[in-house]
Structures are given as structure tokens and as C-alpha cells.
Motif scaffolding. Structure first.
Motif, PDB file in Angstrom:
ATOM      1  N   ASP A 154       0.820  -1.212   0.000  1.00 19.04           N
ATOM      2  CA  ASP A 154       0.000   0.000   0.000  1.00 19.04           C
ATOM      3  C   ASP A 154       0.856   1.265   0.000  1.00 19.04           C
ATOM      4  N   SER A 155       1.979   1.225   0.683  1.00 20.17           N
ATOM      5  CA  SER A 155       2.878   2.376   0.685  1.00 20.17           C
ATOM      6  C   SER A 155       3.450   2.609  -0.703  1.00 20.17           C
ATOM      7  N   LEU A 156       3.803   1.528  -1.376  1.00 22.60           N
ATOM      8  CA  LEU A 156       4.340   1.654  -2.725  1.00 22.60           C
ATOM      9  C   LEU A 156       3.280   2.175  -3.694  1.00 22.60           C
ATOM     10  N   CYS A 157       2.044   1.744  -3.512  1.00 20.16           N
ATOM     11  CA  CYS A 157       0.942   2.246  -4.341  1.00 20.16           C
ATOM     12  C   CYS A 157       0.805   3.759  -4.194  1.00 20.16           C
ATOM     13  N   VAL A 158       0.912   4.255  -2.971  1.00 23.34           N
ATOM     14  CA  VAL A 158       0.810   5.698  -2.730  1.00 23.34           C
ATOM     15  C   VAL A 158       1.987   6.410  -3.379  1.00 23.34           C
ATOM     16  N   GLU A 159       3.179   5.884  -3.179  1.00 22.30           N
ATOM     17  CA  GLU A 159       4.384   6.531  -3.713  1.00 22.30           C
ATOM     18  C   GLU A 159       4.365   6.585  -5.242  1.00 22.30           C
ATOM     19  N   LEU A 160       3.945   5.498  -5.884  1.00 22.57           N
ATOM     20  CA  LEU A 160       3.958   5.441  -7.347  1.00 22.57           C
ATOM     21  C   LEU A 160       2.658   5.926  -7.968  1.00 22.57           C
ATOM     22  N   GLU A 161       1.718   6.333  -7.111  1.00 22.01           N
ATOM     23  CA  GLU A 161       0.401   6.782  -7.583  1.00 22.01           C
ATOM     24  C   GLU A 161      -0.207   5.738  -8.514  1.00 22.01           C
ATOM     25  N   SER A 162      -0.254   4.506  -8.018  1.00 23.30           N
ATOM     26  CA  SER A 162      -0.738   3.382  -8.794  1.00 23.30           C
ATOM     27  C   SER A 162      -1.728   2.587  -7.950  1.00 23.30           C
ATOM     28  N   ASN A 163      -2.111   1.413  -8.441  1.00 28.44           N
ATOM     29  CA  ASN A 163      -3.000   0.554  -7.661  1.00 28.44           C
ATOM     30  C   ASN A 163      -2.348  -0.809  -7.464  1.00 28.44           C
ATOM     31  N   ARG A 164      -2.940  -1.605  -6.596  1.00 31.40           N
ATOM     32  CA  ARG A 164      -2.369  -2.904  -6.239  1.00 31.40           C
ATOM     33  C   ARG A 164      -2.210  -3.817  -7.447  1.00 31.40           C
ATOM     34  N   ASN A 165      -3.208  -3.855  -8.310  1.00 25.40           N
ATOM     35  CA  ASN A 165      -3.136  -4.745  -9.469  1.00 25.40           C
ATOM     36  C   ASN A 165      -1.985  -4.383 -10.398  1.00 25.40           C
ATOM     37  N   ALA A 166      -1.777  -3.096 -10.629  1.00 26.67           N
ATOM     38  CA  ALA A 166      -0.686  -2.662 -11.503  1.00 26.67           C
ATOM     39  C   ALA A 166       0.670  -3.011 -10.884  1.00 26.67           C
ATOM     40  N   ILE A 167       0.787  -2.858  -9.572  1.00 30.96           N
ATOM     41  CA  ILE A 167       2.039  -3.190  -8.891  1.00 30.96           C
ATOM     42  C   ILE A 167       2.273  -4.701  -8.937  1.00 30.96           C
ATOM     43  N   TYR A 168       1.216  -5.505  -8.687  1.00 30.39           N
ATOM     44  CA  TYR A 168       1.338  -6.959  -8.775  1.00 30.39           C
ATOM     45  C   TYR A 168       1.805  -7.377 -10.165  1.00 30.39           C
ATOM     46  N   LYS A 169       1.227  -6.798 -11.204  1.00 30.36           N
ATOM     47  CA  LYS A 169       1.580  -7.147 -12.582  1.00 30.36           C
ATOM     48  C   LYS A 169       3.031  -6.769 -12.867  1.00 30.36           C
ATOM     49  N   THR A 170       3.441  -5.600 -12.429  1.00 36.36           N
ATOM     50  CA  THR A 170       4.824  -5.168 -12.628  1.00 36.36           C
ATOM     51  C   THR A 170       5.788  -6.111 -11.924  1.00 36.36           C
ATOM     52  N   LEU A 171       5.465  -6.496 -10.696  1.00 40.64           N
ATOM     53  CA  LEU A 171       6.312  -7.411  -9.937  1.00 40.64           C
ATOM     54  C   LEU A 171       6.336  -8.791 -10.590  1.00 40.64           C
ATOM     55  N   PHE A 172       5.194  -9.265 -11.071  1.00 44.07           N
ATOM     56  CA  PHE A 172       5.119 -10.559 -11.760  1.00 44.07           C
ATOM     57  C   PHE A 172       6.029 -10.555 -12.982  1.00 44.07           C
ATOM     58  N   ASP A 173       5.942  -9.505 -13.797  1.00 41.08           N
ATOM     59  CA  ASP A 173       6.771  -9.404 -14.998  1.00 41.08           C
ATOM     60  C   ASP A 173       8.261  -9.338 -14.647  1.00 41.08           C
ATOM     61  N   ALA A 174       8.595  -8.603 -13.591  1.00 40.60           N
ATOM     62  CA  ALA A 174      10.000  -8.501 -13.168  1.00 40.60           C
ATOM     63  C   ALA A 174      10.530  -9.855 -12.728  1.00 40.60           C
ATOM     64  N   ARG A 175       9.755 -10.567 -11.936  1.00 40.41           N
ATOM     65  CA  ARG A 175      10.200 -11.887 -11.472  1.00 40.41           C
ATOM     66  C   ARG A 175      10.350 -12.861 -12.634  1.00 40.41           C
ATOM     67  N   ARG A 176       9.453 -12.782 -13.594  1.00 42.37           N
ATOM     68  CA  ARG A 176       9.544 -13.661 -14.762  1.00 42.37           C
ATOM     69  C   ARG A 176      10.821 -13.372 -15.550  1.00 42.37           C
ATOM     70  N   LYS A 177      11.146 -12.102 -15.743  1.00 39.23           N
ATOM     71  CA  LYS A 177      12.380 -11.741 -16.458  1.00 39.23           C
ATOM     72  C   LYS A 177      13.616 -12.205 -15.690  1.00 39.23           C
ATOM     73  N   LEU A 178      13.618 -12.016 -14.369  1.00 32.39           N
ATOM     74  CA  LEU A 178      14.764 -12.441 -13.566  1.00 32.39           C
ATOM     75  C   LEU A 178      14.926 -13.952 -13.594  1.00 32.39           C
ATOM     76  N   ARG A 179      13.808 -14.658 -13.528  1.00 30.78           N
ATOM     77  CA  ARG A 179      13.861 -16.116 -13.576  1.00 30.78           C
ATOM     78  C   ARG A 179      14.417 -16.596 -14.908  1.00 30.78           C
ATOM     79  N   THR A 180      13.969 -15.979 -15.987  1.00 29.90           N
ATOM     80  CA  THR A 180      14.456 -16.338 -17.319  1.00 29.90           C
ATOM     81  C   THR A 180      15.968 -16.107 -17.415  1.00 29.90           C
ATOM     82  N   ALA A 181      16.441 -15.000 -16.874  1.00 33.63           N
ATOM     83  CA  ALA A 181      17.873 -14.712 -16.894  1.00 33.63           C
ATOM     84  C   ALA A 181      18.657 -15.745 -16.088  1.00 33.63           C
ATOM     85  N   LEU A 182      18.135 -16.145 -14.942  1.00 37.74           N
ATOM     86  CA  LEU A 182      18.819 -17.143 -14.117  1.00 37.74           C
ATOM     87  C   LEU A 182      18.789 -18.523 -14.771  1.00 37.74           C
ATOM     88  N   VAL A 183      17.713 -18.853 -15.460  1.00 38.79           N
ATOM     89  CA  VAL A 183      17.633 -20.118 -16.194  1.00 38.79           C
ATOM     90  C   VAL A 183      18.639 -20.111 -17.338  1.00 38.79           C
TER      91      VAL A 183
END
Length: 140
Positions: free
Chosen positions: A102-131
Motif C-alpha cells: 500500500d505504501s508503494l501504491c501511494v508513492e507510485l500513484e498506482s494501484n495494487r493490481n498494476a504493482i502486482y503485474k509489474t512485480l510478476f513481470d519482473a520476477r519472470r524476467k529475472l527467472r528467465t535470466a537465471l535459467v
């Protein structure tokens, strides 16, 4: 109380007044806590993450120091070169710094779903790089 009174003209009567007031107070307090957290949060740039904090954060053992040092170098490189600026900021804030969502949502002026999606995409990219570098199996 003053904030509730200031918003009183926006009360439409579609719910009980106390329900409306409680909801308003919860949202107001949440926003203020988020702003307070960001104003008083100690920051740590990603390039300053040393060999002491990261192993403890991810549970690496001292016996396998050479392996996790190599893994951390691949991880740092992936965070710096594979992620977008927004993905890097969200990933670092939530995963590495433990910032409340919730603090990050306030700071980025975003919502929970957008933050979840951004985090999901970041983790997927990091996982692909580690693989790709052979640090994780692909079948997961």
C-alpha cells in the motif's frame, strides 16, 4: 474528524453514515502512513547490496559461498539490464526493502493490481535470466 467533516458534502447516503466514515478514515490513514513511510524510509541503492545482506535475505549458506556469489552477480546484472526502471523500482522496494504494498501504491500513484503485474513481470524476467545462465532449472 476535521477531514471527515470536510468530506461530508460527498456523502451520498448510499450506505450507513458510520460505514462511509470508517471507510473514509481507513483510506485517509492508509495514505498518510504510506507518505510517512516514504518520507522516513532509509534507502539502499541496488549497487550497494553487499555480500552480507543478500545471502541472509535469500537464505544462502556460507558453505556454498562461491556459488551464491556467482548467482548474486548474475542476479545483479539481470536486475540492472533486464528490468525496466519501473520494474526495478517495484522489485527492489517490495522484495529487497520490504516496503508495504500500500505504501508503494501511494508513492507510485498506482494501484495494487498494476504493482502486482509489474512485480510478476519482473520476477519472470529475472527467472528467465537465471535459467539462461544455468542457475535455475527450466521445468519449474
Amino acid at each position: 474528524m476535521l477531514a471527515v467533516l470536510a468530506k461530508l458534502p460527498s456523502f451520498r447516503g448510499e450506505s450507513r453514515f458510520t460505514t462511509w466514515a470508517y471507510r473514509f478514515v481507513v483510506l485517509e490513514v492508509s495514505a498518510k502512513i504510506g507518505r510517512h513511510f516514504w518520507n522516513h524510509r532509509p534507502g539502499l541503492p541496488l549497487d550497494e547490496l553487499d555480500g552480507e545482506r543478500m545471502p541472509a535475505l535469500f537464505g544462502f549458506s556460507a558453505e556454498r559461498e562461491a556459488e551464491w556469489r556467482e548467482l548474486l552477480e548474475v542476479f545483479r546484472h539481470a536486475v540492472e539490464h533486464e528490468l525496466t526502471d519501473r520494474q526495478r523500482r517495484v522489485f527492489k522496494a517490495i522484495v529487497l526493502d520490504g516496503v508495504p504494498l500500500d505504501s508503494l501504491c501511494v508513492e507510485l500513484e498506482s494501484n495494487r493490481n498494476a504493482i502486482y503485474k509489474t512485480l510478476f513481470d519482473a520476477r519472470r524476467k529475472l527467472r528467465t535470466a537465471l535459467v539462461d545462465k544455468g542457475h535455475l532449472r527450466e521445468d519449474r
